[in-house]
Design a protein around this motif. Structure first.
Motif, PDB file in Angstrom:
ATOM      1  N   GLN A   1      -4.132  14.394  -5.148  1.00  0.00           N
ATOM      2  CA  GLN A   1      -5.409  14.586  -4.467  1.00  0.00           C
ATOM      3  C   GLN A   1      -5.628  13.394  -3.534  1.00  0.00           C
ATOM      4  N   VAL A   2      -5.511  13.606  -2.229  1.00  0.00           N
ATOM      5  CA  VAL A   2      -5.606  12.535  -1.234  1.00  0.00           C
ATOM      6  C   VAL A   2      -6.877  12.726  -0.416  1.00  0.00           C
ATOM      7  N   GLN A   3      -7.670  11.671  -0.304  1.00  0.00           N
ATOM      8  CA  GLN A   3      -8.916  11.702   0.452  1.00  0.00           C
ATOM      9  C   GLN A   3      -8.963  10.493   1.378  1.00  0.00           C
TER      10      GLN A   3
ATOM     11  N   LYS B   1       3.909   6.084  -5.384  1.00  0.00           N
ATOM     12  CA  LYS B   1       3.956   6.198  -6.843  1.00  0.00           C
ATOM     13  C   LYS B   1       2.768   6.990  -7.402  1.00  0.00           C
ATOM     14  N   ALA B   2       1.828   7.346  -6.547  1.00  0.00           N
ATOM     15  CA  ALA B   2       0.617   8.033  -7.010  1.00  0.00           C
ATOM     16  C   ALA B   2       0.960   9.354  -7.682  1.00  0.00           C
ATOM     17  N   GLN B   3       0.270   9.635  -8.765  1.00  0.00           N
ATOM     18  CA  GLN B   3       0.476  10.876  -9.502  1.00  0.00           C
ATOM     19  C   GLN B   3      -0.764  11.764  -9.511  1.00  0.00           C
ATOM     20  N   HIS B   4      -1.937  11.157  -9.315  1.00  0.00           N
ATOM     21  CA  HIS B   4      -3.171  11.934  -9.450  1.00  0.00           C
ATOM     22  C   HIS B   4      -4.023  11.924  -8.176  1.00  0.00           C
ATOM     23  N   ASN B   5      -4.418  10.737  -7.706  1.00  0.00           N
ATOM     24  CA  ASN B   5      -5.315  10.705  -6.555  1.00  0.00           C
ATOM     25  C   ASN B   5      -5.151   9.420  -5.753  1.00  0.00           C
TER      26      ASN B   5
ATOM     27  N   LEU C   1       0.827  -1.206   0.000  1.00  0.00           N
ATOM     28  CA  LEU C   1       0.000   0.000   0.000  1.00  0.00           C
ATOM     29  C   LEU C   1       0.864   1.259   0.000  1.00  0.00           C
ATOM     30  N   ILE C   2       1.905   1.277   0.830  1.00  0.00           N
ATOM     31  CA  ILE C   2       2.791   2.447   0.882  1.00  0.00           C
ATOM     32  C   ILE C   2       3.494   2.666  -0.452  1.00  0.00           C
ATOM     33  N   ALA C   3       3.952   1.569  -1.071  1.00  0.00           N
ATOM     34  CA  ALA C   3       4.623   1.687  -2.368  1.00  0.00           C
ATOM     35  C   ALA C   3       3.689   2.278  -3.421  1.00  0.00           C
ATOM     36  N   ALA C   4       2.416   1.847  -3.405  1.00  0.00           N
ATOM     37  CA  ALA C   4       1.461   2.381  -4.370  1.00  0.00           C
ATOM     38  C   ALA C   4       1.189   3.865  -4.116  1.00  0.00           C
ATOM     39  N   ILE C   5       1.040   4.251  -2.853  1.00  0.00           N
ATOM     40  CA  ILE C   5       0.803   5.659  -2.528  1.00  0.00           C
ATOM     41  C   ILE C   5       1.993   6.515  -2.946  1.00  0.00           C
TER      42      ILE C   5
ATOM     43  N   VAL D   1      -5.663   3.932  -5.954  1.00  0.00           N
ATOM     44  CA  VAL D   1      -4.583   4.833  -6.344  1.00  0.00           C
ATOM     45  C   VAL D   1      -4.632   5.044  -7.854  1.00  0.00           C
ATOM     46  N   ASP D   2      -4.775   6.306  -8.262  1.00  0.00           N
ATOM     47  CA  ASP D   2      -4.737   6.695  -9.680  1.00  0.00           C
ATOM     48  C   ASP D   2      -5.717   5.902 -10.545  1.00  0.00           C
ATOM     49  N   HIS D   3      -6.855   5.540  -9.993  1.00  0.00           N
ATOM     50  CA  HIS D   3      -7.935   4.873 -10.736  1.00  0.00           C
ATOM     51  C   HIS D   3      -7.604   3.447 -11.169  1.00  0.00           C
TER      52      HIS D   3
END
Length: 414
Positions: free
Chosen positions: A70-72, A36-40, A30-34, A125-127
């Motif tokens: 964009q983090v929610q 790498k996030a570029q959009h949301n 999960l941390i690795a994916a966050i 993450v990022d759709h």
């Protein structure tokens, strides 16, 4: 409003799934994916604790917010009641948007609506990358004394299924932002409602395209099953019942809280009577003794039908999963009890794929063989009358609570 049956939710193909067992596998992914996030980034959880593991998740979310992602974050007001105020302060002014579902302001005052909780555990993450399962944002060893570590599962999914999950997360966010639970967030509501409608339209279009691409099926067919109190009341229950009724060889269910209604018990008994091997892995030592005793009141009836019962002894069983015939499985947040199936907002992945279902099934079989004790009718016969009385008293009390909440025999323990 009419329930939305599972068959009305489209199956998606061309997905890649990875099974994570416990937080030691899940949290690094999960941390690795966050990172790498570029959009949301969307994160929904019932429980967001305060420990070293969750600090690492929080730091990853803050890093994403600082670089313009964009983090929610949406948490439940009861499950996270001890921590959501400090979380709100942590996220304030960082670019991370934060909401609480039904926050607990007066814990001493009981209201029927308090039993309606956001129990889902998911992230998107990022759709295109989604995480769905039963793992809260809490360290595996942060448990009541004597119950560590947690034994639980989550799925990391990429492909069209992530769009289904993202759509559900976006809708939940919009509903909470408009609900009035968050009086200090009025200035977000109009903005998020408009954005939700725009993104919802685009996601529905992309889902129609991805669902039509059946030739891309790998590793199988997958769909996201939400459960709420409006359009999707029986979605998860009906998916389980349909799979159980079609079982030919074996059924394995692993649940921390297991208190099925009549329809579910009848389906399991009928499967066992027609020769299907039905195995239940349940919690050996529970953090909620009332629910455990209520479950044990059903043991005799299940065992007499030929159902095999095991209680987990290797720590805190927190799983909510099922496997059938090595072809079908589900992983998610929903227990088989009245609270999950009649009150809470839940989310499960339903999967038709022999390779993935076989891998999950093998992990459950290993846990049953190495980390559980089998319960037999002979053991129940030697239990004292006071033990049997306590179990049925607990069952009656849980039923009373469900009836008081307005979800009695018709929906909860029918």
């Amino acid at each position: 409003m009419t329930d939305l049956l599972p068959d009305n939710i489209p199956w998606t193909s061309g997905n890649y799934l990875k099974l994570h067992t416990g937080g030691n596998e899940f949290f690094p992914a999960l941390i690795a994916a966050i990172d790498k996030a570029q959009h949301n980034v969307f994160l929904e959880t019932y429980l967001y604790a305060d420990d070293l593991t969750t600090a690492a998740i929080t730091e990853a979310l803050l890093r994403a917010g600082m670089r313009g992602v964009q983090v929610q974050v949406l948490v439940d007001g009861f499950g996270s009641r001890h921590f959501f105020r400090s979380l709100a302060q942590t996220f304030q002014g960082t670019g991370v948007r934060f909401l609480v579902y039904r926050p607990e302001h007066r814990s001493w005052k009981f209201r029927r609506s308090r039993l309606r909780r956001l129990h889902r555990k998911l992230a998107v993450v990022d759709h295109h990358i989604a995480f769905i399962g039963g793992i809260n944002i809490i360290d595996d060893n942060n448990t009541p004394p004597g119950l560590s570590p947690r034994f639980d599962f989550a799925i990391e999914a990429s492909g069209p299924i992530a769009q289904q999950v993202h759509h559900a997360a976006l809708r939940e966010w919009a509903l909470v932002a408009r609900s009035g639970f968050q009086s200090h967030l009025h200035h977000w509501r109009q903005h998020w409602t408009a954005e939700y409608r725009q993104l919802s339209h685009r996601l529905r279009q992309s889902l129609m395209v991805s669902t039509a691409q059946k030739q891309l099926t790998k590793p199988g067919q997958v769909r996201f099953l939400p459960r709420d109190n409006t359009r999707h009341r029986q979605t998860i229950a009906n998916a389980y019942l349909s799979a159980i009724e079609s079982a030919q060889q074996h059924i394995i269910l692993a649940h921390v809280y297991f208190l099925p209604g009549f329809r579910f018990r009848h389906a399991l008994r009928e499967a066992a009577l027609r020769g299907v091997q039905v195995t239940l892995l349940l919690q050996g030592t529970s953090d909620h003794p009332l629910l455990q005793y209520a479950t044990q009141a059903l043991y005799g009836n299940l065992l007499r039908a030929g159902i095999e019962l095991h209680e987990f002894t290797g720590g805190f069983l927190h799983a909510k999963v099922g496997c059938i015939d090595g072809q079908w499985c589900t992983v998610g947040s929903s227990n088989i009890d009245p609270f999950s199936l009649s009150l809470a907002h839940e989310g499960n992945l339903e999967i038709r794929d022999s390779e993935f279902a076989g891998a999950l099934e093998q992990r459950l079989k290993t846990a049953i063989e190495q980390q559980s004790r089998q319960i037999t009718l002979e053991q129940l016969k030697h239990a004292g009358w006071w033990s049997r009385a306590n179990r049925w008293l607990a069952y009656g009390l849980v039923q009373l609570l469900i009836n008081f909440a307005g979800y009695g025999a018709r929906r909860g323990m029918d």
